[in-house]
Design a protein around this motif. Structure first.
Motif, PDB file in Angstrom:
ATOM      1  N   LEU A  32       0.735  -1.102  -0.151  1.00 30.95           N
ATOM      2  CA  LEU A  32      -0.166  -0.150   0.035  1.00 30.95           C
ATOM      3  C   LEU A  32       0.895   1.196   0.168  1.00 30.95           C
ATOM      4  O   LEU A  32       0.411   2.367  -0.619  1.00 30.95           O
ATOM      5  CB  LEU A  32      -1.055   0.011   1.161  1.00 30.95           C
ATOM      6  N   THR A  33       1.966   1.061   0.724  1.00 34.90           N
ATOM      7  CA  THR A  33       2.858   2.288   0.570  1.00 34.90           C
ATOM      8  C   THR A  33       4.230   1.833   0.938  1.00 34.90           C
ATOM      9  O   THR A  33       4.401   0.437   1.010  1.00 34.90           O
ATOM     10  CB  THR A  33       2.454   3.344   1.960  1.00 34.90           C
ATOM     11  N   GLU A  34       5.222   2.652   0.891  1.00 29.91           N
ATOM     12  CA  GLU A  34       6.775   2.145   1.083  1.00 29.91           C
ATOM     13  C   GLU A  34       7.235   2.167   2.607  1.00 29.91           C
ATOM     14  O   GLU A  34       8.037   1.600   2.995  1.00 29.91           O
ATOM     15  CB  GLU A  34       7.600   3.251   0.280  1.00 29.91           C
ATOM     16  N   ARG A  35       6.375   3.040   3.362  1.00 32.36           N
ATOM     17  CA  ARG A  35       6.890   3.186   4.729  1.00 32.36           C
ATOM     18  C   ARG A  35       5.776   3.455   5.845  1.00 32.36           C
ATOM     19  O   ARG A  35       4.622   3.674   5.325  1.00 32.36           O
ATOM     20  CB  ARG A  35       7.864   4.241   5.109  1.00 32.36           C
ATOM     21  N   ALA A  36       5.817   3.136   7.122  1.00 35.54           N
ATOM     22  CA  ALA A  36       4.868   3.292   8.001  1.00 35.54           C
ATOM     23  C   ALA A  36       4.779   4.949   8.361  1.00 35.54           C
ATOM     24  O   ALA A  36       5.926   5.484   8.627  1.00 35.54           O
ATOM     25  CB  ALA A  36       4.965   2.546   9.353  1.00 35.54           C
ATOM     26  N   GLN A  37       3.752   5.368   8.754  1.00 40.05           N
ATOM     27  CA  GLN A  37       3.655   6.897   9.208  1.00 40.05           C
ATOM     28  C   GLN A  37       2.576   6.993  10.117  1.00 40.05           C
ATOM     29  O   GLN A  37       1.207   6.500   9.757  1.00 40.05           O
ATOM     30  CB  GLN A  37       3.832   7.594   8.336  1.00 40.05           C
ATOM     31  N   VAL A  38       2.505   7.835  11.087  1.00 39.46           N
ATOM     32  CA  VAL A  38       1.430   7.885  11.923  1.00 39.46           C
ATOM     33  C   VAL A  38       1.168   9.521  12.096  1.00 39.46           C
ATOM     34  O   VAL A  38       1.907  10.280  12.011  1.00 39.46           O
ATOM     35  CB  VAL A  38       1.669   7.589  13.731  1.00 39.46           C
ATOM     36  N   ALA A  39      -0.391   9.639  11.896  1.00 40.97           N
ATOM     37  CA  ALA A  39      -0.690  11.036  12.094  1.00 40.97           C
ATOM     38  C   ALA A  39      -0.182  11.759  13.128  1.00 40.97           C
ATOM     39  O   ALA A  39      -0.443  11.345  14.286  1.00 40.97           O
ATOM     40  CB  ALA A  39      -2.274  11.206  12.002  1.00 40.97           C
ATOM     41  N   ALA A  40       0.095  12.918  12.990  1.00 39.62           N
ATOM     42  CA  ALA A  40       0.735  13.956  14.147  1.00 39.62           C
ATOM     43  C   ALA A  40       0.018  15.061  14.231  1.00 39.62           C
ATOM     44  O   ALA A  40       0.431  16.074  15.041  1.00 39.62           O
ATOM     45  CB  ALA A  40       2.087  14.236  13.598  1.00 39.62           C
ATOM     46  N   THR A  41      -1.323  15.290  13.610  1.00 38.10           N
ATOM     47  CA  THR A  41      -2.058  16.620  13.712  1.00 38.10           C
ATOM     48  C   THR A  41      -3.401  16.157  14.071  1.00 38.10           C
ATOM     49  O   THR A  41      -3.867  15.282  13.707  1.00 38.10           O
ATOM     50  CB  THR A  41      -2.080  17.390  12.334  1.00 38.10           C
ATOM     51  N   ILE A  42      -4.103  17.313  14.587  1.00 39.05           N
ATOM     52  CA  ILE A  42      -5.479  17.263  14.837  1.00 39.05           C
ATOM     53  C   ILE A  42      -6.042  18.329  14.330  1.00 39.05           C
ATOM     54  O   ILE A  42      -5.756  19.722  14.577  1.00 39.05           O
ATOM     55  CB  ILE A  42      -5.783  17.252  16.465  1.00 39.05           C
ATOM     56  N   PRO A  43      -7.473  18.215  13.515  1.00 37.90           N
ATOM     57  CA  PRO A  43      -7.949  17.151  13.017  1.00 37.90           C
ATOM     58  C   PRO A  43      -6.969  16.174  12.292  1.00 37.90           C
ATOM     59  O   PRO A  43      -5.965  16.559  11.746  1.00 37.90           O
ATOM     60  CB  PRO A  43      -8.907  17.620  12.261  1.00 37.90           C
ATOM     61  N   LEU A  44      -7.417  14.861  12.141  1.00 36.83           N
ATOM     62  CA  LEU A  44      -6.577  13.864  11.376  1.00 36.83           C
ATOM     63  C   LEU A  44      -6.329  14.463  10.138  1.00 36.83           C
ATOM     64  O   LEU A  44      -7.422  15.048   9.290  1.00 36.83           O
ATOM     65  CB  LEU A  44      -7.403  12.747  11.508  1.00 36.83           C
ATOM     66  N   PRO A  45      -5.395  14.127   9.401  1.00 34.05           N
ATOM     67  CA  PRO A  45      -5.127  14.406   8.157  1.00 34.05           C
ATOM     68  C   PRO A  45      -6.068  13.438   7.132  1.00 34.05           C
ATOM     69  O   PRO A  45      -6.201  12.320   7.516  1.00 34.05           O
ATOM     70  CB  PRO A  45      -3.528  14.288   7.719  1.00 34.05           C
ATOM     71  N   THR A  46      -6.100  14.008   5.734  1.00 27.99           N
ATOM     72  CA  THR A  46      -6.651  12.949   4.694  1.00 27.99           C
ATOM     73  C   THR A  46      -5.819  12.542   3.763  1.00 27.99           C
ATOM     74  O   THR A  46      -5.793  11.702   3.102  1.00 27.99           O
ATOM     75  CB  THR A  46      -7.884  13.555   4.130  1.00 27.99           C
ATOM     76  N   ASN A  47      -4.404  12.818   4.163  1.00 27.80           N
ATOM     77  CA  ASN A  47      -3.171  12.386   3.505  1.00 27.80           C
ATOM     78  C   ASN A  47      -1.875  12.194   4.186  1.00 27.80           C
ATOM     79  O   ASN A  47      -1.674  13.295   5.113  1.00 27.80           O
ATOM     80  CB  ASN A  47      -2.911  13.485   2.168  1.00 27.80           C
ATOM     81  N   LEU A  48      -1.421  10.916   3.900  1.00 27.04           N
ATOM     82  CA  LEU A  48      -0.055  10.732   4.758  1.00 27.04           C
ATOM     83  C   LEU A  48       0.808  10.230   3.721  1.00 27.04           C
ATOM     84  O   LEU A  48       0.594   9.324   3.078  1.00 27.04           O
ATOM     85  CB  LEU A  48      -0.377   9.814   5.882  1.00 27.04           C
ATOM     86  N   PRO A  66     -10.311  10.514   7.045  1.00 29.76           N
ATOM     87  CA  PRO A  66      -9.171  11.035   8.076  1.00 29.76           C
ATOM     88  C   PRO A  66      -8.477   9.753   8.299  1.00 29.76           C
ATOM     89  O   PRO A  66      -8.846   8.696   8.732  1.00 29.76           O
ATOM     90  CB  PRO A  66      -9.874  11.564   9.291  1.00 29.76           C
ATOM     91  N   LEU A  67      -7.183   9.964   8.397  1.00 27.38           N
ATOM     92  CA  LEU A  67      -6.056   8.890   8.497  1.00 27.38           C
ATOM     93  C   LEU A  67      -5.540   8.875   9.928  1.00 27.38           C
ATOM     94  O   LEU A  67      -4.863   9.964  10.223  1.00 27.38           O
ATOM     95  CB  LEU A  67      -5.073   8.845   7.515  1.00 27.38           C
ATOM     96  N   PHE A  68      -5.307   7.720  10.850  1.00 28.41           N
ATOM     97  CA  PHE A  68      -4.624   7.564  11.843  1.00 28.41           C
ATOM     98  C   PHE A  68      -3.108   7.052  11.651  1.00 28.41           C
ATOM     99  O   PHE A  68      -2.164   7.353  12.265  1.00 28.41           O
ATOM    100  CB  PHE A  68      -5.181   6.423  12.764  1.00 28.41           C
ATOM    101  N   PHE A  69      -3.213   5.975  10.528  1.00 26.15           N
ATOM    102  CA  PHE A  69      -1.943   5.446  10.228  1.00 26.15           C
ATOM    103  C   PHE A  69      -1.729   4.852   9.128  1.00 26.15           C
ATOM    104  O   PHE A  69      -2.782   4.433   8.654  1.00 26.15           O
ATOM    105  CB  PHE A  69      -1.834   4.431  11.558  1.00 26.15           C
ATOM    106  N   ILE A  70      -0.819   4.776   8.486  1.00 26.44           N
ATOM    107  CA  ILE A  70      -0.504   4.007   7.278  1.00 26.44           C
ATOM    108  C   ILE A  70       0.656   3.322   7.470  1.00 26.44           C
ATOM    109  O   ILE A  70       1.626   3.378   7.974  1.00 26.44           O
ATOM    110  CB  ILE A  70      -0.485   4.956   6.093  1.00 26.44           C
ATOM    111  N   SER A  71       0.765   1.999   6.550  1.00 28.92           N
ATOM    112  CA  SER A  71       1.783   1.258   6.441  1.00 28.92           C
ATOM    113  C   SER A  71       1.918   0.328   5.231  1.00 28.92           C
ATOM    114  O   SER A  71       0.783   0.356   4.413  1.00 28.92           O
ATOM    115  CB  SER A  71       2.048   0.328   7.583  1.00 28.92           C
ATOM    116  N   PRO A  72       2.852  -0.453   4.816  1.00 24.27           N
ATOM    117  CA  PRO A  72       2.586  -1.213   3.527  1.00 24.27           C
ATOM    118  C   PRO A  72       1.368  -2.230   3.673  1.00 24.27           C
ATOM    119  O   PRO A  72       0.889  -2.698   2.408  1.00 24.27           O
ATOM    120  CB  PRO A  72       4.002  -2.038   3.674  1.00 24.27           C
TER     121      PRO A  72
END
Length: 231
Positions: A32-48, A66-72
């Protein structure tokens, strides 16, 4: 370009396939993606990291989740409160490229409890108050905080359960062992996105020991968790 993978979306607390408006969801795929990333802002972002999740509901309304977390292999996201009931389509998009797609079922209530093991089993993520001398704070039916003064011969004992997928439930009860209880509050936790809360006043005559607990909401049952009650 055809998507490289199909998606499976589940409730992030119980991993059951049923979901509800305002719930926290987890989708699974590959590459799904190359690396893991956690949302660091409030409101949650719609793009990480250039990645987004799009939803098209049963009424053809389009949402950016809104996204909390992405990973492969996994993405945790928030279902909009406005999403229509019924079957929805979901798409994972990197920049303008379609990476993966799938479907999910949206119902009015999809009760699920978070657990310490993070797999929907075992001990629930919960808080208790057991106060015979001071006031106990609980949330009332309108979401505001009020105080309950214990009587002179009985302590106030409250259990606060945390989950997702039941803030819009029309009828909810909690089963502890063989006993069914009506909560004093059911709704959004109010601080963390997608997190729902149940406040229970525990009867003093509940049998102690390790018991099973689950939510019954609008005809649907949650994952079964285990609660240790003092004798």
């Amino acid at each position: 370009m055809a998507p490289s993978t199909a998606l499976v979306t589940v409730n992030a607390a119980s991993y059951a396939p049923r979901l509800a408006p305002g719930a926290i969801a987890a989708l699974f795929g590959t590459k799904l993606t190359e690396r893991a990333q956690v949302a660091a802002t409030i409101p949650l972002p719609t793009n990480l990291d250039g990645l987004g999740v799009r939803l098209i509901d049963s009424q053809n309304a389009v949402f950016s989740a809104p996204l909390f977390f992405i990973s492969p292999g996994q993405i945790n996201y928030l279902l909009p409160d406005q999403i229509a009931l019924g079957e929805a389509r979901i798409f994972v998009i990197r920049e303008t490229e379609l990476i993966a797609q799938g479907t999910l079922l949206i119902t009015n209530s999809a009760p699920a409890l978070f657990t310490f093991s993070s797999n929907g089993k075992g001990i629930p993520t919960a808080l208790t108050t057991f106060d015979g001398e001071n006031f106990a704070s609980v949330t009332d039916a309108k979401g505001g905080w009020r105080t309950v003064e214990p009587s002179t011969d009985q302590r106030a004992n409250f259990l606060l359960l945390f989950g997702t997928g039941f803030r819009h439930a029309k009828k909810l009860r909690v089963q502890i062992g063989e006993v069914e209880l009506k909560p004093v509050y059911v709704g959004a936790q109010g601080i963390l996105a997608g997190l729902d809360q149940i406040n229970l006043a525990l009867p003093p005559d509940l049998t102690g020991g390790l018991v099973k607990l689950q939510i019954i909401s609008d005809g649907y049952t949650s994952n079964v968790v285990q609660l240790q009650l003092a004798d």
